[in-house]
Design a protein around this motif. Structure first.
Motif, PDB file in Angstrom:
ATOM      1  N   VAL A 289       0.867  -1.176   0.000  1.00 48.37           N
ATOM      2  CA  VAL A 289       0.000   0.000   0.000  1.00 48.37           C
ATOM      3  C   VAL A 289       0.904   1.227   0.000  1.00 48.37           C
ATOM      4  CG1 VAL A 289      -1.600   1.366   1.390  1.00 48.37           C
ATOM      5  CG2 VAL A 289      -1.949  -1.091   1.155  1.00 48.37           C
ATOM      6  N   ILE A 290       0.678   2.126  -0.944  1.00 45.87           N
ATOM      7  CA  ILE A 290       1.480   3.342  -1.039  1.00 45.87           C
ATOM      8  C   ILE A 290       0.600   4.527  -0.655  1.00 45.87           C
ATOM      9  CG2 ILE A 290       2.899   4.786  -2.544  1.00 45.87           C
ATOM     10  CD1 ILE A 290       3.251   2.280  -4.334  1.00 45.87           C
ATOM     11  N   ALA A 291       1.004   5.235   0.406  1.00 54.06           N
ATOM     12  CA  ALA A 291       0.218   6.351   0.917  1.00 54.06           C
ATOM     13  C   ALA A 291       0.535   7.633   0.156  1.00 54.06           C
ATOM     14  CB  ALA A 291       0.484   6.539   2.406  1.00 54.06           C
ATOM     15  N   ALA A 292      -0.310   8.639   0.357  1.00 55.13           N
ATOM     16  CA  ALA A 292      -0.139   9.920  -0.330  1.00 55.13           C
ATOM     17  C   ALA A 292       1.172  10.597   0.052  1.00 55.13           C
ATOM     18  CB  ALA A 292      -1.324  10.839  -0.013  1.00 55.13           C
ATOM     19  N   ASP A 293       1.690  10.322   1.256  1.00 54.60           N
ATOM     20  CA  ASP A 293       2.953  10.930   1.681  1.00 54.60           C
ATOM     21  C   ASP A 293       4.172  10.151   1.212  1.00 54.60           C
ATOM     22  OD1 ASP A 293       2.913   8.674   3.262  1.00 54.60           O
ATOM     23  OD2 ASP A 293       2.800   9.723   5.178  1.00 54.60           O
ATOM     24  N   GLY A 294       3.953   9.100   0.403  1.00 52.24           N
ATOM     25  CA  GLY A 294       5.051   8.315  -0.143  1.00 52.24           C
ATOM     26  C   GLY A 294       5.456   7.115   0.685  1.00 52.24           C
ATOM     27  N   SER A 295       4.921   6.982   1.889  1.00 51.93           N
ATOM     28  CA  SER A 295       5.257   5.829   2.730  1.00 51.93           C
ATOM     29  C   SER A 295       4.624   4.565   2.164  1.00 51.93           C
ATOM     30  CB  SER A 295       4.786   6.055   4.168  1.00 51.93           C
ATOM     31  OG  SER A 295       3.385   6.231   4.215  1.00 51.93           O
ATOM     32  N   GLU A 296       5.260   3.434   2.434  1.00 49.68           N
ATOM     33  CA  GLU A 296       4.782   2.152   1.921  1.00 49.68           C
ATOM     34  C   GLU A 296       4.509   1.179   3.065  1.00 49.68           C
ATOM     35  OE1 GLU A 296       7.542   0.615  -0.898  1.00 49.68           O
ATOM     36  OE2 GLU A 296       7.224   2.228  -2.350  1.00 49.68           O
TER      37      GLU A 296
END
Length: 344
Positions: A289-296
């Protein structure tokens, strides 16, 4: 003015009056409506919406009579505002908080569920002074959780180690499920959570939850049932996106068609293209899952189940096989074996 309490037309008039009331109060009065978590919990333990509705409707009608006498009056008493707003607030925010209490009590504080993804049911049945409440469902794809609770009408605790030997779920179509039970609130509340995978689309399926009796740790009968609640599944909001992805891994080949995303995980649907349509795949792809802030966030599969069109992978575990809830994650895209799909 006369208004029948069971009249849909009358109730619509009252709801319009509630909107009007809330639009004409100042911020200082509005602050009086906000409840603390403790107040919400206190209010929703033994609440009767019908009683609140009847009282609020009567008070609003009294105010209507006063308004007819002086149409210039735009200031409403705080008690009128609170009575009216209780119907709206307690039927959404406070009850939603109560739902979350059951999930958090069962799964822990990490059980973050987006508000619009919960599907309230509130089907009840009472026997021997104990009420079973089928509270809500949370779904993703053809999978989901159903939450049911048991409480004594007198507020007394259940005996130590109380459980239900036969707490069962039946649907009009095939469904595989596991059910867990847990005593909470100083043994005053017994929660059951069904984790299910269905062959068919869940929307509109007729379901039934039954329980026979509640026994104590000593396996002696504590409370005699039975309890029986029937309802129709109506999934809340979830994000669904079409896929056009093929996987060829060793002797297994498959085509992925759909991905569904909700607070309880990711459901990826597909079918085998290697001629082994009657077998579930052994292979499971790497999913992030890739979040809007770039974290995975790496997710691991918890089940592979049969659907009417093929199979479904359910991804909702971390590397230690703990459940992962995604209600607090602003998901931008999903990576499946390195193939990134942007969510709309």
């Amino acid at each position: 003015m006369k208004l029948q309490m069971n009249s849909e037309r009358g109730w619509m008039q009252v709801k319009r009056r509630i909107v009007d009331i809330l639009a004409n109060i100042d911020n200082q009065e509005l602050e009086k409506l906000f409840l603390t978590e403790e107040e919400e919990r206190e209010l929703t333990q033994h609440i009767s919406l019908e009683r609140i509705k009847n009282r609020a409707m009567n008070r609003i009608l009294e105010e209507e009579t006063m308004m007819f006498k002086n149409r210039k009056v735009k200031k409403y008493k705080a008690s009128i505002v609170i009575a009216a707003a209780m119907i709206m607030i307690l039927s959404t925010t406070a009850f939603a908080s109560q739902y979350m209490d059951s999930l958090k009590q069962f799964f822990g504080q990490s059980a973050s569920i987006a508000e619009d993804e919960r599907s309230p049911i509130q089907g009840t049945d009472t026997a021997s002074g104990v009420t079973m409440n089928v509270e809500e469902g949370i779904y993703v794809g053809n999978s989901g959780y159903l939450v049911v609770s048991f409480m004594k009408e007198d507020g007394m605790p259940f005996p130590e180690g109380a459980s239900i030997p036969a707490l069962e779920l039946n649907m009009e179509h095939d469904v595989n499920y596991m059910v867990g039970q847990q005593l909470v609130d100083d043994d005053k509340k017994l929660i059951g959570v069904f984790e299910m995978d269905a062959m068919n689309d869940l929307d509109g399926l007729k379901a039934r939850i039954t329980a026979d009796r509640i026994t104590s740790a000593a396996i002696t009968q504590a409370v005699e049932g039975p309890w029986d609640v029937q309802f129709t599944i109506s999934p809340g909001k979830q994000r669904e996106q079409g896929l056009n992805l093929t996987i060829d891994e060793g002797e297994e080949a498959m085509s992925l068609s759909t991905i569904s995303v909700s607070s309880i995980g990711l459901a990826i649907e597909g079918k085998r293209t290697d001629g082994e349509l009657d077998k579930l795949p052994e292979y499971t792809p790497e999913v992030k899952v890739i979040a809007a802030d770039g974290s995975e966030l790496m997710l691991h599969v918890s089940s592979t189940s049969t659907t009417k069109n093929g199979f479904q992978w359910l991804y909702n575990l971390d590397s230690k096989n703990n459940l992962v809830f995604l209600g607090d994650v602003d998901i931008k895209s999903i990576s499946i074996d390195g193939n990134v799909t942007e969510l709309k």
